[in-house]
Design an enzyme around this catalytic site. Sequence first.
Site, short mmCIF file in Angstrom:
data_model
loop_
_atom_site.label_atom_id
_atom_site.label_comp_id
_atom_site.label_asym_id
_atom_site.label_seq_id
_atom_site.Cartn_x
_atom_site.Cartn_y
_atom_site.Cartn_z
N ASP A 53 10.17 -12.26 -18.12
CA ASP A 53 9.32 -13.27 -17.48
C ASP A 53 9.22 -14.48 -18.40
O ASP A 53 8.61 -14.42 -19.47
CB ASP A 53 7.93 -12.69 -17.21
N TYR B 217 7.34 -22.56 -21.18
CA TYR B 217 7.38 -21.74 -22.39
C TYR B 217 8.38 -22.27 -23.41
O TYR B 217 8.30 -21.91 -24.59
CB TYR B 217 7.75 -20.29 -22.06
N LYS C 121 9.57 -20.08 -14.01
CA LYS C 121 8.51 -20.76 -13.27
C LYS C 121 8.65 -22.28 -13.33
O LYS C 121 9.12 -22.83 -14.33
CB LYS C 121 7.13 -20.36 -13.83
N HIS D 203 4.23 -22.17 -11.16
CA HIS D 203 3.45 -21.66 -12.29
C HIS D 203 1.94 -21.81 -12.07
O HIS D 203 1.17 -20.88 -12.31
CB HIS D 203 3.87 -22.37 -13.57
#
Length: 380
Positions: free
Chosen positions: A51, A56, A85, A118
Amino acid sequence: MTNLFEDQSLKLNTGALMPAIALGMSAREETPEEVKAYFRKALEIGYRHFDTASAYKTEPMMGEVLEDVLNSGTIKREEFFITTKLSPEQTHADDVIPSLRESLSNLRIEYVDLYLIHFPIRIKPGMKPSGARATIPEDAFLPLDLVGVWKALEQCVELGLTRAIGVSNFGSNLLGVITADAKIIPAVNQVEMHPGCLQPRLLDVCKQMGIKVMGFAALGRPKHSQEFTSIAVIDSPILKEIAEKHGKSVAQVALRWSLDHGVGVVVKSSNPSRMAQNLNVFGHTRKSTIAGRIEQENRIMKSVQLVNMQTIVGFLLKECSSQMTHFFNLNHKAAFCTERSPKLQQATTVDVSLSKELQVECYMQDASKETDRTCEELLD
């Protein structure tokens, strides 16, 4: 080596199998080399569902490892399940396809298995949360058309860029907004869910709509429970008692609770021993044995949550300008707030409803009779 792809999976409304345990690929202070080493170790241990997210900034490091592994033939692409996302900076219909293409380029693969919105927000590029409670300046927010964004995600499926689409941090009202005229129902809703935040109403809504729930912060954010309303469930005496009785770790018991409720989990640990433990959760006590004790514990936890919530809501509403739409995040749940009177600054609980303009207004109520409500009932 454990392979959860077929044996321990959730069947999505697309017909695809999604491994029920995903490894979170967010990075706080790790270097690129540390991220790549973490990814390789996870593959060695047996993780196959990963994930990540554009926000990120770990997709490029994952891409290097994925390319090496796929070229070597040791693991086939169809054995992986990759989730990424859409960044809040790109939550606009025109940005969705380019954003996903960029993620695919970073990951060095032709498609992802699951693409999520997200957060149900849109912010200016370069704007990041700041301060102890990670607030975002009011002037950072841009108009948001969730329906248009969702239609763009549907196009991503049609183009073969992703096998499934879904959302993250969505309550039941927002799910209703995007599904009202959708060609594709979300396959997944990723929200905070664990024994300290049960969210039964949201889980029930998702089940009725055929949406699988993935729970992030599966251990209650032990490092951040002082800043938000989350609870560090690994400190629960009831979970410790259950774990000792069955010879398991507290984390294993908490993860098993989620899985027994049909909820997938996103786990995060850099310790190889704990990483392996978090995969080994399918061979011990069943839901009927532990659910009652855990839900009893949840009732105890709520009194702490309500105290923290009063502090956080009061702080955040002071930042709202009159009649100005303002984002805030309680218990890491995205919501929009329109301040309606100074009295709201004394509020202790939140009831969210959706307006015609796709904005969520917050109405506050006295919490004196609400101590038995779950996190989701307070926030959704």
